[in-house]
Design a protein around this motif. Structure first.
Motif, PDB file in Angstrom:
ATOM      1  N   LEU A   1      35.856  15.766  22.393  1.00 24.57           N
ATOM      2  CA  LEU A   1      36.828  14.927  22.150  1.00 24.57           C
ATOM      3  C   LEU A   1      36.302  13.735  23.461  1.00 24.57           C
ATOM      4  CD1 LEU A   1      40.108  16.393  22.231  1.00 24.57           C
ATOM      5  CD2 LEU A   1      38.852  15.182  20.534  1.00 24.57           C
ATOM      6  N   TRP A   2      35.316  14.642  24.584  1.00 24.86           N
ATOM      7  CA  TRP A   2      35.585  13.668  25.944  1.00 24.86           C
ATOM      8  C   TRP A   2      33.526  13.356  25.595  1.00 24.86           C
ATOM      9  CZ3 TRP A   2      38.023  11.691  29.707  1.00 24.86           C
ATOM     10  CH2 TRP A   2      39.505  12.408  29.971  1.00 24.86           C
ATOM     11  N   HIS A   3      32.526  13.767  24.847  1.00 22.10           N
ATOM     12  CA  HIS A   3      30.960  13.330  24.871  1.00 22.10           C
ATOM     13  C   HIS A   3      30.927  11.888  25.122  1.00 22.10           C
ATOM     14  CE1 HIS A   3      30.680  14.013  20.824  1.00 22.10           C
ATOM     15  NE2 HIS A   3      29.830  13.294  20.938  1.00 22.10           N
ATOM     16  N   LEU A   4      31.735  11.197  24.253  1.00 19.65           N
ATOM     17  CA  LEU A   4      31.230   9.799  23.841  1.00 19.65           C
ATOM     18  C   LEU A   4      32.370   9.262  25.339  1.00 19.65           C
ATOM     19  CD1 LEU A   4      31.651   9.005  20.120  1.00 19.65           C
ATOM     20  CD2 LEU A   4      29.320   8.507  21.683  1.00 19.65           C
ATOM     21  N   PRO A   5      33.045   9.142  25.647  1.00 17.64           N
ATOM     22  CA  PRO A   5      33.718   8.323  26.737  1.00 17.64           C
ATOM     23  C   PRO A   5      32.420   8.800  28.001  1.00 17.64           C
ATOM     24  CG  PRO A   5      35.597   9.012  25.589  1.00 17.64           C
ATOM     25  CD  PRO A   5      34.180  10.142  24.979  1.00 17.64           C
TER      26      PRO A   5
ATOM     27  N   ALA B   1      36.147  19.708  31.118  1.00 16.96           N
ATOM     28  CA  ALA B   1      35.908  20.836  30.095  1.00 16.96           C
ATOM     29  C   ALA B   1      37.419  21.907  30.890  1.00 16.96           C
ATOM     30  CB  ALA B   1      35.243  21.362  28.921  1.00 16.96           C
ATOM     31  N   ARG B   2      36.172  21.978  31.796  1.00 19.65           N
ATOM     32  CA  ARG B   2      36.532  23.416  32.640  1.00 19.65           C
ATOM     33  C   ARG B   2      37.801  22.847  33.669  1.00 19.65           C
ATOM     34  NH1 ARG B   2      33.123  27.447  33.124  1.00 19.65           N
ATOM     35  NH2 ARG B   2      32.333  28.177  31.274  1.00 19.65           N
ATOM     36  N   ALA B   3      38.010  21.263  33.951  1.00 16.67           N
ATOM     37  CA  ALA B   3      39.114  21.212  35.127  1.00 16.67           C
ATOM     38  C   ALA B   3      39.931  20.908  34.160  1.00 16.67           C
ATOM     39  CB  ALA B   3      38.178  19.358  35.649  1.00 16.67           C
ATOM     40  N   LEU B   4      40.026  20.684  33.063  1.00 18.62           N
ATOM     41  CA  LEU B   4      41.227  20.188  32.476  1.00 18.62           C
ATOM     42  C   LEU B   4      41.199  21.543  31.329  1.00 18.62           C
ATOM     43  CD1 LEU B   4      39.946  16.566  30.653  1.00 18.62           C
ATOM     44  CD2 LEU B   4      41.610  17.148  32.532  1.00 18.62           C
TER      45      LEU B   4
ATOM     46  N   LEU C   1      24.779  16.025  29.591  1.00 21.51           N
ATOM     47  CA  LEU C   1      25.750  14.928  29.049  1.00 21.51           C
ATOM     48  C   LEU C   1      27.053  16.394  29.158  1.00 21.51           C
ATOM     49  CD1 LEU C   1      27.917  12.879  27.761  1.00 21.51           C
ATOM     50  CD2 LEU C   1      26.333  13.116  26.157  1.00 21.51           C
ATOM     51  N   LEU C   2      26.199  17.335  28.199  1.00 20.17           N
ATOM     52  CA  LEU C   2      26.740  18.679  27.505  1.00 20.17           C
ATOM     53  C   LEU C   2      27.438  19.012  30.089  1.00 20.17           C
ATOM     54  CD1 LEU C   2      24.899  20.460  25.168  1.00 20.17           C
ATOM     55  CD2 LEU C   2      27.150  19.349  24.512  1.00 20.17           C
ATOM     56  N   GLY C   3      26.722  18.963  30.218  1.00 16.47           N
ATOM     57  CA  GLY C   3      26.681  19.683  31.924  1.00 16.47           C
ATOM     58  C   GLY C   3      27.979  19.408  32.140  1.00 16.47           C
ATOM     59  N   VAL C   4      27.950  17.928  31.963  1.00 18.49           N
ATOM     60  CA  VAL C   4      28.761  16.715  32.654  1.00 18.49           C
ATOM     61  C   VAL C   4      30.249  17.341  31.796  1.00 18.49           C
ATOM     62  CG1 VAL C   4      30.317  14.926  33.229  1.00 18.49           C
ATOM     63  CG2 VAL C   4      27.530  15.165  33.636  1.00 18.49           C
TER      64      VAL C   4
ATOM     65  N   PHE D   1      45.562  19.916  19.725  1.00 23.17           N
ATOM     66  CA  PHE D   1      46.019  18.739  20.361  1.00 23.17           C
ATOM     67  C   PHE D   1      46.798  18.315  21.845  1.00 23.17           C
ATOM     68  CE2 PHE D   1      46.721  17.457  15.723  1.00 23.17           C
ATOM     69  CZ  PHE D   1      46.120  15.488  15.555  1.00 23.17           C
ATOM     70  N   ARG D   2      46.432  19.166  21.986  1.00 24.52           N
ATOM     71  CA  ARG D   2      46.893  19.540  23.446  1.00 24.52           C
ATOM     72  C   ARG D   2      45.704  19.009  24.133  1.00 24.52           C
ATOM     73  NH1 ARG D   2      49.415  24.944  25.641  1.00 24.52           N
ATOM     74  NH2 ARG D   2      51.539  23.958  25.628  1.00 24.52           N
ATOM     75  N   PRO D   3      44.506  19.737  23.902  1.00 28.12           N
ATOM     76  CA  PRO D   3      43.188  18.929  25.361  1.00 28.12           C
ATOM     77  C   PRO D   3      43.438  17.414  24.822  1.00 28.12           C
ATOM     78  CG  PRO D   3      42.516  21.174  23.785  1.00 28.12           C
ATOM     79  CD  PRO D   3      44.364  20.903  23.213  1.00 28.12           C
ATOM     80  N   ALA D   4      44.108  16.808  24.144  1.00 26.52           N
ATOM     81  CA  ALA D   4      43.670  15.605  23.266  1.00 26.52           C
ATOM     82  C   ALA D   4      45.073  14.606  25.158  1.00 26.52           C
ATOM     83  CB  ALA D   4      43.631  14.892  21.905  1.00 26.52           C
TER      84      ALA D   4
END
Length: 435
Positions: free
Chosen positions: A313-317, A360-363, A352-355, A115-118
């Protein structure tokens, strides 16, 4: 002392890394990464954004294909994800026990990792939905967008529940593995029967336990080498039998033949799908193992797999945001479902995977595991852990049941960080006085 390693130290480190790789079943990492990529690709093909004279159109080209329903019998990989999750869970639990940890240590470490990544996601969703509401975005449009963005969050609730059950389920597995599997299967069927007889969809939420725990128990069998010791002919027969059982189950109107419709709430067919998928994976386990001995495969799995949860978690947004930016700058959109549109789907997947990897790296600071306990320290007491579990799992469960909205996102932005904070606190171990 120099911070640089000497040549012998570097060689020792390299040997240690190779030793760790050799001890792991890298096929598990490959399958887990492949599942994440496939989920992203499915969503890229299910959302078709187009432009017309009357405005923006959103369709689902994948679901319009004649073979879509049949494809879900292979492409619905969430049961397999819980199977490989079960493999990792029992290995992790046994490692926790071996170093002197217990259930409280397990709860804290696994829930934080999940849950920390969320945390940043819920904060961004709350801010975005709040801003859109204040800006006067039509409620029906906002609800549709929020529903799409929040749809993957069900996984956090389901996986969080199964992770909390790992200590108990491993004990049941070690005492009576087949009785445990049979009991879960019967319980899942009973819940579906009650749901179908009463017409209460909420009853089906009870199957978040039996269905996904059943798949997790199959992962326990994998870790214990059960599948590896079976003859290939037997694995084929079991897989065929599981798929054969799905035919009458999905033909009498009780369960949908579309395995995505059977996902939320989870239904009995997914348990049979988990059996078939576990057997099929082990039929190709040898070639996959040889593939994972190559540097290219290991590098690809490491690149995507280390940020798998954040990507999921982030791919759809991010996909919706990228489409919005493309519309604003005037990028031409091919007709959804057309030849050109389908030809651009691999490009959309790579972009999309690249972004998502970049985000993910930034977070990355939100994806760090909980440090191991130092001597004299202990995890929070059970009441605190239960409150923390409710704070973390609760918002994701609310998204699954009520769908994403500003109020639900705001609750997540407040409760999930609180839950993670409580989980990271340590207390003096029993018999130790803190000075």
């Amino acid at each position: 002392m120099s911070s640089q390693q000497s040549v012998p130290e570097q060689a020792h480190t390299a040997q240690g890394v190779r030793g760790i790789i050799a001890q792991r079943d890298l096929v598990v990492d490959l399958i887990r990464t492949a599942c994440v990529v496939l989920v992203v690709f499915v969503h890229v093909t299910m959302v078709g954004v187009g432009t017309a004279d009357d405005g923006i159109t959103v369709t689902s080209p994948l679901q319009e294909l004649d073979w879509y329903v049949a494809a879900t019998w292979i492409g619905q990989v969430m049961p397999l994800f819980f199977v490989v999750g079960g493999f990792a869970s029992i290995v992790g639990w046994r490692s926790t026990v071996a170093r002197g940890g217990g259930a409280r240590d397990w709860w804290a470490t696994r829930l934080v990792r999940l849950f920390r990544p969320a945390v940043p996601l819920f904060v961004v969703l709350a801010a975005g939905l709040g801003t859109a509401t204040v800006a006067g975005t039509p409620s029906d449009l906002l609800a549709e967008v929020a529903f799409g963005i929040g749809s993957p969050l069900w996984f956090l609730a389901a996986y969080g529940i199964t992770q909390c059950c790992v200590p108990l389920m491993v004990r049941l597995h070690e005492r009576a593995p087949w009785r445990t599997l049979a009991s879960l299967l019967v319980l899942a069927a009973a819940i579906d029967v009650v749901r179908l007889e009463t017409g209460l969809a909420e009853v089906g939420l009870l199957n978040l336990g039996p269905v996904w725990l059943f798949a997790q128990q199959l992962g326990f069998l994998w870790a214990d080498g059960w599948f590896a010791r079976r003859a290939r002919v037997l694995l084929v027969l079991v897989a065929v039998g599981a798929y054969a059982a799905l035919v009458p189950m999905t033909s009498v109107g009780l369960w949908a033949p579309d395995m995505l419709q059977d996902l939320n709430p989870p239904m009995l067919p997914l348990a049979f799908l988990a059996i078939a998928q576990a057997c099929l994976v082990h039929l190709v386990h040898g070639p996959l193992t040889r593939l994972m001995r190559t540097r290219a495969a290991q590098a690809s799995v490491f690149l995507v797999g280390r940020d798998g949860m954040a990507i999921y978690l982030w791919h759809l947004p991010l996909f919706i945001a990228l489409n919005g930016v493309a519309l604003l700058v005037g990028v031409p959109f091919p007709e959804p479902g057309g030849t050109v549109w389908w030809a651009t789907r691999p490009v959309a997947l790579v972009v999309l995977l690249g972004v998502a990897i970049a985000v993910a790296r930034a977070l990355r600071s939100f994806d760090r595991p909980l440090p191991r306990l130092v001597p004299g320290a202990d995890r929070p007491a059970w009441p605190v852990l239960v409150v923390a579990a409710l704070c973390t799992v609760g918002p994701a469960f609310a998204v699954m049941q009520l769908h994403l909205s500003f109020s639900v996102a705001l609750a997540g932005a407040l409760l999930v960080p609180l839950g993670v904070f409580l989980l990271t606190r340590t207390t003096p171990a029993a018999g130790v006085t803190r000075i």
